[in-house]
Scaffold this active site. Structure first.
Site, PDB file in Angstrom:
ATOM      1  N   HIS A  64     -52.134 119.517 -65.259  1.00  0.00           N
ATOM      2  CA  HIS A  64     -51.195 118.405 -65.434  1.00  0.00           C
ATOM      3  C   HIS A  64     -50.825 117.793 -64.085  1.00  0.00           C
ATOM      4  O   HIS A  64     -50.724 116.571 -63.946  1.00  0.00           O
ATOM      5  CB  HIS A  64     -49.911 118.897 -66.122  1.00  0.00           C
ATOM      6  CG  HIS A  64     -50.099 119.413 -67.503  1.00  0.00           C
ATOM      7  ND1 HIS A  64     -50.086 120.757 -67.812  1.00  0.00           N
ATOM      8  CD2 HIS A  64     -50.302 118.771 -68.684  1.00  0.00           C
ATOM      9  CE1 HIS A  64     -50.269 120.917 -69.106  1.00  0.00           C
ATOM     10  NE2 HIS A  64     -50.402 119.727 -69.663  1.00  0.00           N
TER      11      HIS A  64
ATOM     12  N   GLY B 240     -56.312 114.086 -69.720  1.00  0.00           N
ATOM     13  CA  GLY B 240     -57.323 115.013 -69.224  1.00  0.00           C
ATOM     14  C   GLY B 240     -58.562 115.032 -70.104  1.00  0.00           C
ATOM     15  O   GLY B 240     -58.474 114.903 -71.333  1.00  0.00           O
TER      16      GLY B 240
END
Length: 296
Positions: free
Chosen positions: A52, A162
């Site tokens: 993250h 992602g």
């Protein structure tokens, strides 16, 4: 053409702000937009890790203002037990986000995001009917519900996701295209531990023994890429299935070789210029996903 990174001097003069309501977030962002600031968004469900952090740092570098949402979205969990067990670590998350340079953490309640049931139905077949879509009915509908709500609330210029959630990224791109959101979706590479295990918030649920077993997932994918140089898709499929089946503590849910754009199965690597292997494996009670690119 790749954008030049934004100057970061803006962040030197401000302290990260944690907001809990859409009204407060939009009021703060409207002031910045009046100053012609560009806004980036990183949607998360919290329990943040270095993967993250890489998204947030890129968002900070490419925008004037970085907003990170931290919200465990109930509508995307088809397993309510999984929802209950999902880690919630807001205090630690905020420390990490401040270190990364985020300007705002948006941490709403369930009631704030869903003041009434969201009955909208999103359908992006065939992207959302295969793999995760087949094994987790309703999951991507919930993802699209919350991501669209976040886009409406933040109105970002760019949003960062992602590539570990490869299918989700493809579906969000399609949602943006069909709903004509005026923003750029930025896909960011998988971040792995030094030994190769893909970073995941669910890794926190692994015991030491399960963590060791889980490493076999990425190892098998890397080995399959080498194996693919001289073997057919069917042989690659069997190789991965057999290796995972032989590993104690792992249970394969699926492994599929697909076209990276359509997410449809391929019969031959020569059939596409973008071949991706997507895998989901249970390690103990944790459901782990990963993927690898054979051609891109």
């Amino acid at each position: 053409m790749h954008r030049f990174y934004k100057q970061l001097s803006y962040f030197i003069t401000i302290k990260m702000e944690i907001v809990h309501t859409i009204k407060d977030l939009q009021a703060a962002l409207s002031v910045l937009r009046a100053q012609k600031k560009e806004v980036g968004l990183v949607p998360t469900m919290g329990a943040l890790h270095a993967g993250h952090a890489s998204l947030v740092k890129r968002c900070v570098a490419e925008n004037d203002v970085a907003v990170v949402s931290v919200f465990v979205n109930p509508t995307q969990f088809n397993d309510k037990n999984d929802l209950v067990k999902y880690p919630r670590t807001l205090e630690a998350d905020c420390r990490l986000l401040e270190e990364c340079g985020a300007a705002f953490v948006f941490a709403p309640s369930v009631e704030e995001m869903y003041p009434e049931p969201d009955t909208r139905q999103f359908s992006y077949a065939p992207l959302d009917t295969v793999m995760e879509g087949a094994f987790r009915p309703g999951h991507f509908n919930g993802v699209c519900q919350i991501v669209s709500k976040l886009f409406d609330a933040v109105q970002p210029d760019r949003a960062y996701f992602g590539e570990k959630d490869f299918q989700q990224l493809a579906i969000i791109r399609e949602m943006v295209r069909q709903m004509k959101y005026p923003l750029q979706i930025v896909g960011c590479p998988i971040v792995r531990e030094e030994d190769g295990l893909a970073l995941s918030s669910r890794n926190a649920r692994l015991s030491a023994g399960e963590r060791k077993n889980a490493l076999k997932i990425s190892q098998t994918l890397f080995e399959s890429r080498t194996f693919a140089a001289a073997h057919t898709v069917a042989e690659i499929q069997k190789f991965v299935e057999d290796v995972i089946a032989a590993e104690p503590g792992l249970r394969l849910e699926y492994f599929e070789l697909v076209d990276g754009n359509t997410l449809q199965k391929i019969a031959n690597l020569e059939d596409t210029s973008y071949a991706v292997g997507c895998i989901t494996v249970f390690c103990g009670e944790a459901r782990l996903i990963d993927n690898i690119k054979y051609k891109e």
